[in-house]
Motif scaffolding. Structure first.
Motif, PDB file in Angstrom:
ATOM      1  N   LEU A 205       2.231  -7.080   0.437  1.00 47.35           N
ATOM      2  CA  LEU A 205       2.074  -6.109  -0.651  1.00 47.35           C
ATOM      3  C   LEU A 205       0.878  -6.457  -1.531  1.00 47.35           C
ATOM      4  CD1 LEU A 205       5.768  -5.484  -1.736  1.00 47.35           C
ATOM      5  CD2 LEU A 205       4.200  -3.830  -0.726  1.00 47.35           C
ATOM      6  N   VAL A 206       0.709  -7.736  -1.846  1.00 48.20           N
ATOM      7  CA  VAL A 206      -0.427  -8.154  -2.675  1.00 48.20           C
ATOM      8  C   VAL A 206      -1.732  -7.901  -1.943  1.00 48.20           C
ATOM      9  CG1 VAL A 206      -1.559 -10.150  -3.753  1.00 48.20           C
ATOM     10  CG2 VAL A 206       0.901  -9.808  -4.027  1.00 48.20           C
ATOM     11  N   LYS A 207      -1.729  -8.158  -0.632  1.00 48.22           N
ATOM     12  CA  LYS A 207      -2.930  -7.908   0.162  1.00 48.22           C
ATOM     13  C   LYS A 207      -3.272  -6.416   0.154  1.00 48.22           C
ATOM     14  CE  LYS A 207      -3.116 -10.312   3.845  1.00 48.22           C
ATOM     15  NZ  LYS A 207      -2.855 -10.807   5.211  1.00 48.22           N
ATOM     16  N   LEU A 208      -2.249  -5.558   0.266  1.00 50.42           N
ATOM     17  CA  LEU A 208      -2.468  -4.113   0.226  1.00 50.42           C
ATOM     18  C   LEU A 208      -3.041  -3.665  -1.119  1.00 50.42           C
ATOM     19  CD1 LEU A 208       0.561  -2.400   1.995  1.00 50.42           C
ATOM     20  CD2 LEU A 208      -1.860  -2.046   2.471  1.00 50.42           C
ATOM     21  N   LEU A 209      -2.562  -4.285  -2.196  1.00 46.94           N
ATOM     22  CA  LEU A 209      -3.058  -3.937  -3.530  1.00 46.94           C
ATOM     23  C   LEU A 209      -4.554  -4.147  -3.662  1.00 46.94           C
ATOM     24  CD1 LEU A 209      -0.428  -5.472  -5.946  1.00 46.94           C
ATOM     25  CD2 LEU A 209      -1.004  -3.073  -5.713  1.00 46.94           C
ATOM     26  N   HIS A 210      -5.039  -5.209  -3.044  1.00 46.63           N
ATOM     27  CA  HIS A 210      -6.440  -5.582  -3.213  1.00 46.63           C
ATOM     28  C   HIS A 210      -7.326  -5.172  -2.035  1.00 46.63           C
ATOM     29  CE1 HIS A 210      -5.404  -7.656  -6.857  1.00 46.63           C
ATOM     30  NE2 HIS A 210      -4.463  -8.315  -6.226  1.00 46.63           N
ATOM     31  N   SER A 211      -6.746  -4.460  -1.071  1.00 44.76           N
ATOM     32  CA  SER A 211      -7.542  -4.046   0.085  1.00 44.76           C
ATOM     33  C   SER A 211      -8.245  -2.717  -0.193  1.00 44.76           C
ATOM     34  CB  SER A 211      -6.669  -3.934   1.333  1.00 44.76           C
ATOM     35  OG  SER A 211      -5.797  -2.844   1.223  1.00 44.76           O
ATOM     36  N   VAL A 212      -9.388  -2.556   0.403  1.00 49.31           N
ATOM     37  CA  VAL A 212     -10.185  -1.353   0.204  1.00 49.31           C
ATOM     38  C   VAL A 212      -9.604  -0.184   0.996  1.00 49.31           C
ATOM     39  CG1 VAL A 212     -12.490  -0.361   0.475  1.00 49.31           C
ATOM     40  CG2 VAL A 212     -12.231  -2.744  -0.195  1.00 49.31           C
ATOM     41  N   GLY A 213      -9.050  -0.434   2.150  1.00 48.49           N
ATOM     42  CA  GLY A 213      -8.553   0.627   3.020  1.00 48.49           C
ATOM     43  C   GLY A 213      -7.338   1.356   2.482  1.00 48.49           C
ATOM     44  N   ALA A 214      -6.608   0.755   1.567  1.00 47.64           N
ATOM     45  CA  ALA A 214      -5.383   1.369   1.045  1.00 47.64           C
ATOM     46  C   ALA A 214      -5.667   2.439   0.004  1.00 47.64           C
ATOM     47  CB  ALA A 214      -4.471   0.298   0.454  1.00 47.64           C
ATOM     48  N   GLU A 215      -6.915   2.635  -0.346  1.00 47.93           N
ATOM     49  CA  GLU A 215      -7.274   3.604  -1.379  1.00 47.93           C
ATOM     50  C   GLU A 215      -6.848   5.026  -1.009  1.00 47.93           C
ATOM     51  OE1 GLU A 215      -8.676   3.051  -4.459  1.00 47.93           O
ATOM     52  OE2 GLU A 215      -8.373   0.944  -4.023  1.00 47.93           O
ATOM     53  N   GLY A 216      -6.668   5.315   0.264  1.00 52.02           N
ATOM     54  CA  GLY A 216      -6.285   6.656   0.689  1.00 52.02           C
ATOM     55  C   GLY A 216      -4.851   7.008   0.318  1.00 52.02           C
ATOM     56  N   ARG A 217      -4.004   6.012   0.161  1.00 56.13           N
ATOM     57  CA  ARG A 217      -2.601   6.246  -0.187  1.00 56.13           C
ATOM     58  C   ARG A 217      -2.464   6.253  -1.702  1.00 56.13           C
ATOM     59  NH1 ARG A 217       1.403   2.428   2.682  1.00 56.13           N
ATOM     60  NH2 ARG A 217       2.727   3.852   1.558  1.00 56.13           N
TER      61      ARG A 217
END
Length: 180
Positions: free
Chosen positions: A138-150
């Motif tokens: 979850l923390v990795k998703l928060l700081h990842s660039v690719g998750a911006e679409g969600r």
């Protein structure tokens, strides 16, 4: 109480002291004081247009039900606090991104950012490899660039309401605060 809070912030700002000296419980108590209902209402609702929302990632909304589900999955309290810190500090940054410098809520969000920065030093020793995989992901998703679409639209006050509710769930017992 407000005078004590202001004095602590002044000492931190002027002397540049390491905030870790205050400890996790003291910093979260200061955050709780700053997140009082009246302040959230004034700065995150009254100073924004009616129905105003902030676009946030799906993972940036952490509710008490999420914590309950993770606790049932045997996630440690330390990992849950680590997750809460990352989600909440990211939410404050999202709110801050939409504010112009002269907005009445600018200084309020600045103070929240300073408290989260100070609390960040408490969590600097944690690494994502030290916490459970569910939290690290979850923390990795928060700081990842690719998750911006969600993305989802959330009211600024709701983000801080969730921040406070989850913080109380995680810290009220171990830190022995009043329920103020």
């Amino acid at each position: 109480m407000q005078r004590d809070y202001a004095a602590v912030l002044c000492v931190l700002a002027v002397l540049g002291l390491e905030a870790a000296a205050l400890g996790e419980c003291e910093l979260t108590r200061l955050l709780q004081d700053k997140l009082r209902y009246e302040m959230r209402l004034q700065y995150m609702k009254h100073y924004f247009p009616i129905g105003y929302t902030v676009p946030v990632q799906y993972e940036e909304v952490l509710r008490p039900s999420n914590i309950t589900r993770l606790r049932q999955g045997k996630v440690s309290e330390a990992a849950l606090r680590y997750l809460w810190f990352h989600v909440s500090s990211q939410a404050v940054l999202r709110i801050r991104e939409v504010l112009p410098h002269k907005h009445p809520s600018w200084n309020y969000t600045q103070e929240l950012c300073q408290l989260f920065d100070a609390l960040g030093s408490e969590y600097s020793e944690y690494r994502q490899t030290d916490v459970e995989a569910a939290v690290a992901d979850l923390v990795k998703l928060l700081h990842s660039v690719g998750a911006e679409g969600r993305r989802k639209a959330v009211r600024p006050k709701a983000l801080l309401d969730n921040c406070l509710k989850v913080m109380r769930m995680l810290y009220q017992g171990p830190c022995r605060w009043d329920s103020a």
